[in-house]
Design a protein around this motif. Structure first.
Motif, short mmCIF file in Angstrom:
data_model
loop_
_atom_site.label_atom_id
_atom_site.label_comp_id
_atom_site.label_asym_id
_atom_site.label_seq_id
_atom_site.Cartn_x
_atom_site.Cartn_y
_atom_site.Cartn_z
N SER A 73 -11.30 6.24 -4.26
CA SER A 73 -10.32 6.90 -5.09
C SER A 73 -9.38 7.42 -4.18
CB SER A 73 -10.81 8.08 -6.13
OG SER A 73 -11.51 8.90 -5.49
N GLY A 74 -9.80 8.00 -2.89
CA GLY A 74 -8.81 8.61 -2.15
C GLY A 74 -7.96 7.46 -1.50
N GLY A 75 -8.37 6.35 -1.32
CA GLY A 75 -7.50 5.27 -0.79
C GLY A 75 -6.56 4.65 -1.94
N ARG A 76 -7.05 4.84 -3.21
CA ARG A 76 -6.02 4.41 -4.27
C ARG A 76 -4.87 5.75 -4.61
NH1 ARG A 76 -10.78 3.15 -6.50
NH2 ARG A 76 -10.71 4.91 -8.00
N GLY A 77 -5.18 6.84 -3.91
CA GLY A 77 -4.18 8.07 -4.33
C GLY A 77 -4.59 8.60 -5.46
N GLU A 78 -5.76 8.58 -5.93
CA GLU A 78 -6.27 8.90 -7.32
C GLU A 78 -7.46 9.85 -7.24
OE1 GLU A 78 -4.91 4.48 -8.86
OE2 GLU A 78 -7.25 5.10 -9.26
N LEU A 88 -6.08 -8.68 -5.92
CA LEU A 88 -6.82 -9.29 -4.85
C LEU A 88 -6.66 -11.00 -4.85
CD1 LEU A 88 -10.22 -7.50 -4.48
CD2 LEU A 88 -8.21 -7.44 -3.02
N ARG A 89 -6.55 -11.56 -6.22
CA ARG A 89 -6.38 -12.82 -6.46
C ARG A 89 -4.97 -13.26 -6.09
NH1 ARG A 89 -7.14 -15.43 -12.33
NH2 ARG A 89 -5.19 -14.42 -12.55
N ALA A 90 -4.16 -12.32 -6.35
CA ALA A 90 -2.59 -12.57 -6.36
C ALA A 90 -2.02 -12.18 -4.82
CB ALA A 90 -1.79 -11.91 -7.37
N GLY A 91 -2.87 -11.52 -4.14
CA GLY A 91 -2.58 -11.28 -2.70
C GLY A 91 -1.45 -10.22 -2.57
N ILE A 92 -1.82 -9.18 -3.44
CA ILE A 92 -1.32 -7.76 -3.63
C ILE A 92 -1.62 -6.62 -2.65
CG2 ILE A 92 -0.31 -6.02 -5.09
CD1 ILE A 92 -0.15 -8.24 -7.32
N PRO A 93 -1.15 -6.21 -1.90
CA PRO A 93 -1.52 -5.31 -0.83
C PRO A 93 -1.78 -3.74 -1.32
CG PRO A 93 0.71 -5.68 -0.13
CD PRO A 93 0.48 -6.51 -1.14
N ALA A 94 -0.93 -3.51 -2.51
CA ALA A 94 -1.01 -2.23 -2.88
C ALA A 94 -2.43 -1.89 -3.36
CB ALA A 94 -0.02 -2.03 -4.10
N THR A 95 -2.58 -0.53 -3.13
CA THR A 95 -4.05 0.23 -3.46
C THR A 95 -3.89 0.85 -4.72
OG1 THR A 95 -3.73 1.81 -2.15
CG2 THR A 95 -4.83 -0.02 -1.05
N PRO A 112 0.90 -1.32 0.05
CA PRO A 112 0.03 -0.03 0.02
C PRO A 112 0.87 1.23 0.03
CG PRO A 112 0.04 -1.13 2.15
CD PRO A 112 0.92 -1.84 1.05
N PRO A 113 0.16 2.59 -0.08
CA PRO A 113 1.04 3.82 0.04
C PRO A 113 1.76 3.81 1.09
CG PRO A 113 -1.26 4.10 -0.84
CD PRO A 113 -1.15 2.75 -0.33
N ALA A 114 2.97 4.24 1.14
CA ALA A 114 4.09 3.97 2.33
C ALA A 114 3.38 4.84 3.55
CB ALA A 114 5.52 4.55 1.86
N ARG A 115 3.70 4.52 4.51
CA ARG A 115 3.63 5.16 5.77
C ARG A 115 4.46 6.00 6.07
NH1 ARG A 115 1.33 -0.26 9.53
NH2 ARG A 115 -0.64 -0.50 8.26
N GLY A 116 4.05 7.26 6.50
CA GLY A 116 4.99 8.29 6.97
C GLY A 116 4.77 8.58 8.42
N ILE A 149 -16.24 -0.93 -2.97
CA ILE A 149 -15.75 0.27 -2.05
C ILE A 149 -14.62 0.38 -1.08
CG2 ILE A 149 -16.34 2.41 -0.88
CD1 ILE A 149 -19.32 1.74 -1.85
N PHE A 150 -14.86 -0.71 -0.41
CA PHE A 150 -14.08 -1.14 0.81
C PHE A 150 -12.69 -1.32 0.46
CE2 PHE A 150 -12.36 -4.57 3.79
CZ PHE A 150 -12.20 -3.78 4.89
N PHE A 151 -12.30 -2.32 -0.52
CA PHE A 151 -10.99 -2.98 -0.85
C PHE A 151 -9.93 -2.15 -0.98
CE2 PHE A 151 -13.20 -7.11 -2.00
CZ PHE A 151 -12.96 -7.67 -0.74
N ASP A 152 -10.12 -0.60 -1.23
CA ASP A 152 -9.18 0.20 -1.52
C ASP A 152 -9.00 0.94 -0.53
OD1 ASP A 152 -8.98 -0.69 -4.10
OD2 ASP A 152 -10.30 0.82 -5.01
N PHE A 153 -9.11 0.69 0.81
CA PHE A 153 -9.09 1.56 1.94
C PHE A 153 -7.64 1.84 2.36
CE2 PHE A 153 -8.82 -2.41 4.05
CZ PHE A 153 -7.92 -2.23 4.86
#
Length: 515
Positions: free
Chosen positions: A245-250, A420-427, A1-5, A336-340
């Motif tokens: 879109s906010g969770g995706r940074g878009e 999601l199928r590949a288990g990728i946490p990025a949003t 996911p987006p890096a934590r600052g 909606i939820f999966f991109d949190f």
């Protein structure tokens, strides 16, 4: 996911998710009249200043400050986190002719120390130093450890006086009173960055960062108001998450609210007391956001709705229920939820929930199949013979291209399913595409075509929104075909073809060939 600052509480925030650092192309981009808004603290900070411990003496600090290159000394705790700072002014006002050289530093430290994450944007650092009349600002890494120092004169040397008004407009003390100026400043910056040919997805990351900063500031104000009104401190720890879109940074210019709370687990017997406190916070947060232009969600995807306000264990149980019973409502909610992503709080609960989603979804192929079947009807804006297809319904958008619903949405949904199928946490969509390519799910050619499609369509939509805003009209994702050059039309057709090809591939894989 987006890096934590991370930055210290004194700097105005807690650990939270932040957009990834700019690409090398952005770092090397010339500093134009607005490019400062894409630069990070790490791009301009100096190496760490001299350091001491609180047990050291004033004489030791004075000796270090004799170095012409040193204008401050940072006092570190046992974990190498900033605990205080001594500047030349502190020596003049608190030490010289007042303290013995062997006097301890502890009584003369400036505390609490204000610091900022090296990941934060330069404009935030400038605003922070101007607000607190500071000349030196320690920078910390994700663990809160000292990693550099930013000097106001150096930060301002990469800006110009005209920018200071824009920085102040982006970070007003009174959000409600100054929301118009803040939104106008965002538009001016986005226009300038587009003119500087910065890729539209990177402008979206910046707009998302602006909006997430608003979330953090509104949340802090709401918490302070609750303390003043006798509600006290939060009964348990919590994270605020944004979705969509906010969770995706878009994000685009005028997002609505898609938010929720992820609370620490607590005893069932405490639910009435704990939930009452967070009902009050949710009401204050969502109302304040609505008043400053981040409007209430028409679908009630907000923390004021108990569906989106739960403890970590309750969230896991709710997700399990959605996966076991994938009816239309559950599919709509999970979409909606999966991109949190977390925008306020320590980030631990949101991180644990993300881990649960990432670990669970690859084991639920039937649910993913159901998701894909719902998305089959979300086609691209291409008609017969691969011609652009416009909205034919009577109304203000008749004859225009709906590039959000018939361009970006099919791409975002297909890429999310594969991730999601590949288990990728990025949003974010581009991050998901990159991870899918690294794992061999997508080819390099597919990455190139799909990434280019996302960038091109995003740029067209963002440009149209900016033009709509400046013209005083309704801001939407509808683009008139006549506003596109022939080259842009050709590129758009190829982009939509690439997305349609991906949809066809996903349809084949999820309809039974893989499962």
């Amino acid at each position: 996911p987006p890096a934590r600052g991370r930055r210290s509480a004194a700097a105005g925030g807690q650990r939270s998710s932040a957009p990834a650092p700019p690409s090398p192309a952005v770092r090397s981009h010339h500093v134009s009249h607005v490019a400062v808004f894409t630069r990070r603290v790490a791009d301009f900070m100096d190496p760490p200043p001299p350091t001491l411990s609180a047990a050291d003496t004033c004489g030791a600090a004075v000796k270090l400050l004799r170095d012409p290159a040193a204008s401050s000394v940072v006092v570190l705790d046992a974990s190498r986190r900033p605990a205080g700072i001594i500047t030349e002014q502190d020596i003049v006002h608190r030490v010289a002719f007042q303290c013995d050289a062997l006097a301890p530093l502890e009584p003369v430290l400036t505390r609490p120390v204000i610091s900022i994450s090296e990941r934060d944007y330069l404009f935030q650092a400038i605003a922070l130093m101007r607000r607190h009349n500071m000349r030196h600002l320690p920078a910390v890494d994700d663990a809160g450890r000292l990693c550099g120092v930013l000097h106001l004169h150096k930060a301002l040397s990469h800006s110009v006086p005209l920018l200071l008004g824009m920085i102040d407009a982006l970070t007003p003390d009174d959000l409600q009173r100054n929301i118009g100026e803040m939104k106008a400043a965002q538009v001016r910056i986005a226009v300038g960055l587009l003119d500087d040919q910065l890729p539209a997805p990177e402008i979206q990351v910046l707009l998302t960062h602006f909006n997430n900063d608003i979330y953090r500031r509104v949340a802090k104000q709401a918490l302070a108001g609750m303390r003043d009104d006798g509600w006290g401190e939060p009964p348990v720890g919590f994270d605020i998450i944004v979705m969509g879109s906010g969770g995706r940074g878009e994000s685009y210019l005028f997002p609505d609210q898609d938010n929720g709370f992820v609370l620490d687990d607590y005893a069932d017997a405490e639910h009435t007391r704990v939930d009452a406190w967070f009902v009050e916070l949710a009401g204050r947060l969502t109302q304040a956001l609505d008043e400053i232009g981040i409007t209430l969600c028409k679908g009630f995807v907000m923390a004021s709705n108990p569906l989106w306000r739960k403890s970590l264990s309750q969230w896991r149980a709710q997700l399990d229920g959605w996966l076991r019973h994938p009816n239309d409502a559950a599919l709509r909610l999970t979409d909606i939820f999966f991109d949190f992503v977390a925008v306020f709080g320590a980030g631990d609960n949101a991180g644990a929930l993300r881990d649960y989603v990432t670990d669970t979804l690859p084991r639920r192929p039937a649910f993913l199949q159901r998701m894909q079947r719902v998305q089959r009807g979300h086609g691209v804006a291409l008609g017969l013979f691969r011609r652009l297809s416009v909205d034919s319904q009577p109304g203000p958008h008749q004859g225009k291209l709906n590039l959000k619903y018939h361009g970006l949405l099919p791409l975002v949904e297909a890429v999310r399913l594969l991730a999601l199928r590949a288990g990728i946490p990025a949003t974010s969509t581009l991050e998901r595409i990159a991870h899918l390519t690294a794992r061999g799910v997508l080819s390099r050619d597919e990455q190139d075509h799909l990434g280019g499609a996302f960038r091109h369509i995003t740029a067209l939509v963002l440009r149209q929104q900016l033009e709509d805003f400046q013209a005083g009209g309704a801001v939407a994702a509808y683009v008139p075909p006549e506003a596109l050059s022939e080259r842009e039309k050709d590129t758009l057709i190829r982009a939509l073809q690439a997305i349609d090809d991906l949809r066809g591939r996903v349809d084949g894989e999820f309809s039974g060939a893989v499962f």
